[in-house]
Scaffold this motif. Sequence first.
Motif, PDB file in Angstrom:
ATOM      1  N   LYS A  93      24.177 -57.628  25.686  1.00  0.00           N
ATOM      2  CA  LYS A  93      23.053 -57.513  26.616  1.00  0.00           C
ATOM      3  C   LYS A  93      23.357 -58.037  28.010  1.00  0.00           C
ATOM      4  O   LYS A  93      22.658 -57.699  28.968  1.00  0.00           O
ATOM      5  CB  LYS A  93      21.817 -58.200  26.026  1.00  0.00           C
ATOM      6  CG  LYS A  93      21.263 -57.462  24.799  1.00  0.00           C
ATOM      7  CD  LYS A  93      19.981 -58.071  24.288  1.00  0.00           C
ATOM      8  CE  LYS A  93      19.326 -57.189  23.233  1.00  0.00           C
ATOM      9  NZ  LYS A  93      20.144 -56.900  22.066  1.00  0.00           N
ATOM     10  N   HIS A  94      24.378 -58.862  28.146  1.00  0.00           N
ATOM     11  CA  HIS A  94      24.713 -59.361  29.489  1.00  0.00           C
ATOM     12  C   HIS A  94      25.268 -58.250  30.384  1.00  0.00           C
ATOM     13  O   HIS A  94      25.312 -58.407  31.611  1.00  0.00           O
ATOM     14  CB  HIS A  94      25.725 -60.510  29.405  1.00  0.00           C
ATOM     15  CG  HIS A  94      27.071 -60.099  28.899  1.00  0.00           C
ATOM     16  ND1 HIS A  94      27.336 -59.845  27.568  1.00  0.00           N
ATOM     17  CD2 HIS A  94      28.256 -59.872  29.573  1.00  0.00           C
ATOM     18  CE1 HIS A  94      28.611 -59.498  27.449  1.00  0.00           C
ATOM     19  NE2 HIS A  94      29.187 -59.515  28.628  1.00  0.00           N
ATOM     20  N   LEU A  95      25.662 -57.102  29.772  1.00  0.00           N
ATOM     21  CA  LEU A  95      26.164 -55.976  30.551  1.00  0.00           C
ATOM     22  C   LEU A  95      25.041 -55.031  30.999  1.00  0.00           C
ATOM     23  O   LEU A  95      25.263 -54.158  31.836  1.00  0.00           O
ATOM     24  CB  LEU A  95      27.186 -55.174  29.731  1.00  0.00           C
ATOM     25  CG  LEU A  95      28.503 -55.896  29.419  1.00  0.00           C
ATOM     26  CD1 LEU A  95      29.336 -55.061  28.444  1.00  0.00           C
ATOM     27  CD2 LEU A  95      29.293 -56.179  30.687  1.00  0.00           C
ATOM     28  N   VAL A  96      23.838 -55.192  30.439  1.00  0.00           N
ATOM     29  CA  VAL A  96      22.701 -54.327  30.784  1.00  0.00           C
ATOM     30  C   VAL A  96      22.237 -54.664  32.197  1.00  0.00           C
ATOM     31  O   VAL A  96      21.986 -55.831  32.526  1.00  0.00           O
ATOM     32  CB  VAL A  96      21.547 -54.511  29.772  1.00  0.00           C
ATOM     33  CG1 VAL A  96      20.333 -53.677  30.198  1.00  0.00           C
ATOM     34  CG2 VAL A  96      22.003 -54.127  28.371  1.00  0.00           C
ATOM     35  N   VAL A  97      22.114 -53.630  33.043  1.00  0.00           N
ATOM     36  CA  VAL A  97      21.740 -53.869  34.438  1.00  0.00           C
ATOM     37  C   VAL A  97      20.401 -53.251  34.820  1.00  0.00           C
ATOM     38  O   VAL A  97      19.842 -53.586  35.867  1.00  0.00           O
ATOM     39  CB  VAL A  97      22.845 -53.353  35.395  1.00  0.00           C
ATOM     40  CG1 VAL A  97      24.108 -54.194  35.252  1.00  0.00           C
ATOM     41  CG2 VAL A  97      23.159 -51.878  35.153  1.00  0.00           C
ATOM     42  N   ASN A  98      19.863 -52.362  33.993  1.00  0.00           N
ATOM     43  CA  ASN A  98      18.564 -51.765  34.296  1.00  0.00           C
ATOM     44  C   ASN A  98      18.011 -51.128  33.026  1.00  0.00           C
ATOM     45  O   ASN A  98      18.770 -50.525  32.259  1.00  0.00           O
ATOM     46  CB  ASN A  98      18.699 -50.712  35.408  1.00  0.00           C
ATOM     47  CG  ASN A  98      17.353 -50.246  35.928  1.00  0.00           C
ATOM     48  OD1 ASN A  98      16.821 -49.243  35.468  1.00  0.00           O
ATOM     49  ND2 ASN A  98      16.807 -50.963  36.897  1.00  0.00           N
TER      50      ASN A  98
END
Length: 292
Positions: A93-98
């Motif tokens: 989830k740390h890679l989710v940006v939008n």
Amino acid sequence: MKVMNAAELVKQPPDVTENPYRKFGQEASIGKQIPALEEESACQFFFDLNEKQGRKRPSTGRDSKSPHPKQPRKPPQPPGPCWFCLASPEVEKHLVVNIGTHCYLALAKGGLSDDHVLILPIGHYQSVVELSEEVVEEVEKYKATLRRFFKSRGKRCILFERNYKSHHLQLQVIPVPLSCCATDDIKDAFITQAQEQQIELLEIPEHSDIKQIAQPGAAYFYVELDTGEKLFHRIKKNFPLQFGREVLASEAILNIPDRSDWRQCQMSKEDEETLAHRFRKDFEPFDFTLDD
């Protein structure tokens, strides 16, 4: 049981009554075989069914009117753990940006560049061909928004999908600086490398829909250029998994051939978090989800 005769083997106890549901059960078993198949088909071949609306359905011997009101179709569930279903604990989830209503954006792990992102459906869909209408609409919205975003930063973006040996749709969006090359150079690089590897990469009409070309469940590779031009390959047997990255990383385009395999481009979680934070901040002025 060896010494018992047949009559004794099938003899019922004296207090047993006849099954009152036997007749109805037989009728139901006959009648429900077809709806079960139709329900499964609805998930797997959603757009095929929609294209056939208005045509007379083949007779099944049942009343053509459905006893149940039409319900919104739910995306099929993954058979096991999925790294890209947003509700899955496996998602990084740390890679989710939008996050939108039906889709989300995430930085690509081991990306070709710091702003290499993925458009992914929140629910479990294997390919663009299998997306429901509302998900397709949001995918298109993300594509148009990312094009504007990268154009403002002096870049054009190339999109590709490899529906082969993948379980969840990953629409790759790779920005290419305008100073690197022209769109025609990118197109020629894809076609040339495809020919060298005996891959039949065909140009399809600009406004055509992939769903008109590929059936749900079919393996394919698909490229969309910033001009709207599209290249398509129907995978019949084997296909190089890193083909899209190899072309874009080649000397003709980004000139970073050592980054053609994502496994050679991984970084620490802290560095990934830094890049994700930067992308969120830069993308915010273009974020259409804030208007909802």
